[in-house]
Design a protein around this motif. Sequence first.
Motif, PDB file in Angstrom:
ATOM      1  N   LEU A   8     -21.184   8.016 -10.618  1.00 56.18           N
ATOM      2  CA  LEU A   8     -20.490   7.497  -9.454  1.00 56.18           C
ATOM      3  C   LEU A   8     -20.351   8.578  -8.401  1.00 56.18           C
ATOM      4  O   LEU A   8     -20.113   9.725  -8.711  1.00 56.18           O
ATOM      5  N   ILE A   9     -20.514   8.164  -7.177  1.00 54.94           N
ATOM      6  CA  ILE A   9     -20.242   9.067  -6.065  1.00 54.94           C
ATOM      7  C   ILE A   9     -18.744   9.127  -5.843  1.00 54.94           C
ATOM      8  O   ILE A   9     -18.045   8.135  -6.012  1.00 54.94           O
ATOM      9  N   PHE A  10     -18.239  10.259  -5.467  1.00 57.89           N
ATOM     10  CA  PHE A  10     -16.822  10.364  -5.077  1.00 57.89           C
ATOM     11  C   PHE A  10     -16.808  10.877  -3.659  1.00 57.89           C
ATOM     12  O   PHE A  10     -17.191  12.009  -3.395  1.00 57.89           O
ATOM     13  N   LEU A  11     -16.431  10.033  -2.753  1.00 60.13           N
ATOM     14  CA  LEU A  11     -16.404  10.383  -1.338  1.00 60.13           C
ATOM     15  C   LEU A  11     -14.991  10.752  -0.934  1.00 60.13           C
ATOM     16  O   LEU A  11     -14.065   9.958  -1.080  1.00 60.13           O
ATOM     17  N   ILE A  12     -14.804  11.963  -0.481  1.00 58.37           N
ATOM     18  CA  ILE A  12     -13.514  12.367   0.067  1.00 58.37           C
ATOM     19  C   ILE A  12     -13.602  12.262   1.576  1.00 58.37           C
ATOM     20  O   ILE A  12     -14.522  12.783   2.185  1.00 58.37           O
ATOM     21  N   PHE A  13     -12.666  11.537   2.170  1.00 59.03           N
ATOM     22  CA  PHE A  13     -12.689  11.453   3.614  1.00 59.03           C
ATOM     23  C   PHE A  13     -11.286  11.486   4.161  1.00 59.03           C
ATOM     24  O   PHE A  13     -10.326  11.104   3.497  1.00 59.03           O
ATOM     25  N   LEU A  14     -11.195  11.949   5.354  1.00 59.09           N
ATOM     26  CA  LEU A  14      -9.929  11.959   6.087  1.00 59.09           C
ATOM     27  C   LEU A  14     -10.068  11.023   7.267  1.00 59.09           C
ATOM     28  O   LEU A  14     -10.944  11.203   8.104  1.00 59.09           O
ATOM     29  N   ILE A  15      -9.239   9.985   7.300  1.00 57.05           N
ATOM     30  CA  ILE A  15      -9.259   9.081   8.436  1.00 57.05           C
ATOM     31  C   ILE A  15      -8.568   9.779   9.599  1.00 57.05           C
ATOM     32  O   ILE A  15      -7.388  10.099   9.514  1.00 57.05           O
ATOM     33  N   GLY A  98      -9.320  10.343  -1.509  1.00 55.88           N
ATOM     34  CA  GLY A  98     -10.641  10.271  -2.123  1.00 55.88           C
ATOM     35  C   GLY A  98     -10.888   8.896  -2.709  1.00 55.88           C
ATOM     36  O   GLY A  98     -10.000   8.302  -3.331  1.00 55.88           O
ATOM     37  N   ILE A  99     -12.082   8.361  -2.483  1.00 58.66           N
ATOM     38  CA  ILE A  99     -12.429   7.050  -3.035  1.00 58.66           C
ATOM     39  C   ILE A  99     -13.826   7.078  -3.646  1.00 58.66           C
ATOM     40  O   ILE A  99     -14.650   7.937  -3.326  1.00 58.66           O
ATOM     41  N   ILE A 100     -14.091   6.125  -4.530  1.00 60.00           N
ATOM     42  CA  ILE A 100     -15.439   5.792  -4.982  1.00 60.00           C
ATOM     43  C   ILE A 100     -15.844   4.545  -4.195  1.00 60.00           C
ATOM     44  O   ILE A 100     -15.322   3.461  -4.462  1.00 60.00           O
TER      45      ILE A 100
END
Length: 255
Positions: A8-15, A98-100
């Motif tokens: 699984l990819i784990f995408l960390i993002f800041l809105i 962080g989301i998948i």
Amino acid sequence: MPYMGKILIFLIFLIQSLIVHSQNLVINPYFEKYYHLPDLKFEFDEFYADSAFICKYWYRPKGTTPDYYHTEAMHLRYSIPYNEMGYHPIDSGNAYIGIIPFGLTGSVEPIAGELIKPLEAGKEYNVKFNYRFAKDASFYYLDKIEVFITDNIAWFETNKSFPLYNDLISPEIRSNVLLHASLVNDGNWHEMNGSFKAKGGEKYIVFGIFYQNKELSKIITEYVNNNFSIGRNMNQYNGFERKHRKHLFSPKPLF
């Protein structure tokens, strides 16, 4: 549809912001307001009765586990800059989520932010957010993230213990924000910009991967039934990839 490879990819993002005429319409755009600092003891418990998330004015489908990271986290797993995903400093502020976005097992972790007021019909809104990939954990990566602006998130309420793509995503749940660039996976923060024309009454901005095509449910079922996610039947994996490539994005390995 994004292709996830074997993990699984784990995408960390800041809105960063959702703006119109320089006004930020997201109630808690920098994740600074929270019910409590992140701590491991809340990881697998339904601490709240509804879809409320540890970060105030942000929501997740019941049973999913997006992660809230903070510079003052109570557990090192959720700390900044070092956490379970590696070294991920922050440009400004004290928190990120962080989301998948999607995994071929059907795993999804959409996350929704509440807006200050409903959007006005016919108006065009600028969407802007910062993101980065959890590079050390991402052997394969998405070539897009999607944004869905909507008047309700009733579909976040589910009786499933661990809801998957097929439990949450219907043909009506589609990306409706036009993003103006592809994602960049180089371990740094990047800004993404997009635009959205409102129908009127929209109250939430949702990040994730949404409905793609009618074949995706079949692909998820085949992937799971072949036990590819646990490393079995890998002699059949290349055939699976070739068969479904037209419905998936191509893999883009980091290493």
